[in-house]
Design an enzyme around this catalytic site. Structure first.
Site, short mmCIF file in Angstrom:
data_model
loop_
_atom_site.label_atom_id
_atom_site.label_comp_id
_atom_site.label_asym_id
_atom_site.label_seq_id
_atom_site.Cartn_x
_atom_site.Cartn_y
_atom_site.Cartn_z
N LYS A 80 17.21 -57.84 64.86
CA LYS A 80 15.79 -57.50 64.74
C LYS A 80 15.41 -56.47 65.79
O LYS A 80 15.83 -56.57 66.95
CB LYS A 80 14.95 -58.77 64.89
CG LYS A 80 13.45 -58.56 64.71
CD LYS A 80 12.71 -59.88 64.79
CE LYS A 80 11.21 -59.72 64.62
NZ LYS A 80 10.50 -61.02 64.62
N SER A 149 7.51 -61.99 61.21
CA SER A 149 7.79 -60.61 61.54
C SER A 149 9.25 -60.21 61.36
O SER A 149 9.58 -59.02 61.47
CB SER A 149 7.38 -60.38 63.01
OG SER A 149 8.11 -61.23 63.89
N SER A 173 7.79 -66.61 62.31
CA SER A 173 8.44 -65.35 61.98
C SER A 173 9.92 -65.41 61.66
O SER A 173 10.51 -64.40 61.28
CB SER A 173 8.20 -64.33 63.10
OG SER A 173 6.84 -64.00 63.19
#
Length: 452
Positions: A80, A149, A173
């Protein structure tokens, strides 16, 4: 043998170990899948093609000499884009960091590399891992959000672009995008995995964890990530169990507490019926399923979680926001402005509630092994301006207790549905074993049609 891009992380690791497949061939196969699907899904910010292939060639030569660096030798992983990666851009989904190239790796990235993993690239995050969506689309239906996210990590794993990826969770997330995209996602106990070298949202609520397509893969990656880090004083010194062994010996049916309060009350009707059916199916397979109640302190959790997140996000971004306020997107800007106005007394009261709720939720596990609930209020919304509702994940994030999303089926429209298990602090070994038992009992394997 399945196509190389279809293999799980564990299958890839075993294939390299047994010399049935090569790291170079694995990277090539995944890059071909990415080239085919990325124009539609947009899961990646940066692909390190040259670096990944060079690493794969080195690891392949080492494997041929009989030297394996660790349990992920030759396995490509996605990261990420809030994790710092030396020499590879870390943009945090922000125009402010559009050309930011860190000089060092996050501790989690260091541990992946030491275990022999290949960093394939950086996956899309919402802006600074908050609420403003990135460009990623859900591989099950391109007009639906993939969640956030950890948008690119979830979509990339679901679309067979990567076998496993790292995400982060402050509210929901990891778990929510995992649910929306039909993959597994683990939010470990706070302090089980280092946060060092990851751009924060909220110091006391942030958790780092893996997304993958099987419980075994989650255990494999967690084994590498978990453990005390001198660079992160919030990490625990507790010994790290053997997670793979726990998963491979997952034979005992768990005692599950089905949480109808709040969760089934707020779930959409189709998901509510689905969750009841899943609980019944697990019961028929041998699990003990009984209704569980949330503690009274739960009533203040959602408000207190927002208070802490807003205040700490405002503190994290104070200097950047002072210099670059015009470059922030609307939702994060509102979070920072709100957080800067919340009185300190309210923040301290929210922290008191957090400590109380962590204690109270932990008491639930005196009566059951794990709590069972839907992982999100419904399937992924058909709306690319939102990342969905994180309220079903906020309690585990707020308490810091571990929780795992388990894909459990599709709704009538063909979108993924998922349950979650929540467990006691630092009981990831038992949580993973129970999740593996549930995975086997349900027999659900989800693959979006676009993945081929």
């Amino acid at each position: 043998m399945p196509a190389l891009h279809e293999l799980t992380a564990y299958e890839m690791a075993q294939g390299v170990r047994q010399r049935d497949c090569s790291p170079v061939a694995l990277v090539d196969a995944l890059l071909q899948q990415i080239d085919r699907l990325e124009p539609d899904i947009e899961a990646w910010v940066t692909l390190d093609r040259a670096g990944a292939l060079a690493t794969a060639k080195r690891l392949e030569a080492e494997a041929q000499r009989g030297h394996l660096q660790g349990p992920l030798h030759g396995v490509p992983i996605g990261i990420k884009d809030i994790y710092y990666t030396a020499g590879i851009k870390t943009t945090c989904g922000s125009r402010i960091f559009s050309d930011h190239v860190p000089s060092y790796d996050a501790t989690t990235v260091v541990r992946l590399k030491q275990a022999g993993a290949i960093i394939l690239g950086k996956t899309v995050t919402t802006e600074f891992a908050t609420a403003d969506p990135g460009p990623t689309r859900n591989p099950w239906h391109l007009e639906h959000t993939p969640g956030g996210s950890s948008s690119g990590s979830a979509a990339g794993v679901a679309a067979r672009m990567i076998p496993a990826a790292l995400g982060s969770q402050t509210g929901g997330s990891i778990q929510r995008p995992a649910a929306y995209c039909g993959v597994f996602g683990l939010k470990p106990t706070h302090g089980r995995v280092s946060n060092y070298g990851v751009f924060p949202v909220s110091w006391c609520l942030d958790h780092m964890g893996p997304l993958a397509r099987s419980v075994t893969d989650i255990a494999l990656v967690l084994q590498v990530l978990a453990g005390h880090d001198p660079m992160d004083p919030s990490t625990s010194r507790r010994p790290v169990p053997d997670y793979l062994q726990a998963v491979q010996r997952a034979e005992r049916p768990p005692r599950l507490g089905l949480v109808r309060q709040f969760y089934l009350e707020r779930a959409d009707p189709e998901l509510r019926a689905h969750t009841e059916a899943v609980a019944e199916r697990l019961g028929r397979a041998g699990a003990t399923v009984e209704e569980a109640r949330l503690p009274d302190s739960f009533k203040a959790v959602l408000a207190a979680q927002r208070t802490i997140m807003h205040v700490e996000a405002a503190a994290v971004h104070a200097e950047l926001f002072r210099r670059h306020a015009d470059l922030y997107r609307p939702k994060l800007r509102a979070t920072i402005e709100t957080g800067s106005l919340i009185p300190g007394a309210y923040y301290m009261q929210a922290q008191r509630i957090r400590r109380q709720f962590r204690h109270d939720l932990g008491q639930c596990f005196q009566h059951v092994d794990f709590l069972l609930a839907p992982a999100a209020p419904g399937p992924a919304p058909r709306d690319l301006t939102t990342t969905g509702d994180a309220s079903f994940n906020a309690p585990s994030s707020f308490s810091g207790l571990p929780a795992l999303t388990i894909p459990s089926g599709l709704n009538a429209a063909g979108m993924p549905l998922a349950i979650q298990l929540m467990g006691p602090a630092f009981a990831e070994d038992r949580l993973l074993a129970a999740a593996r038992w549930c995975e086997a009992a349900l027999g659900v394997t989800l693959k979006p049609p676009i993945a081929g």
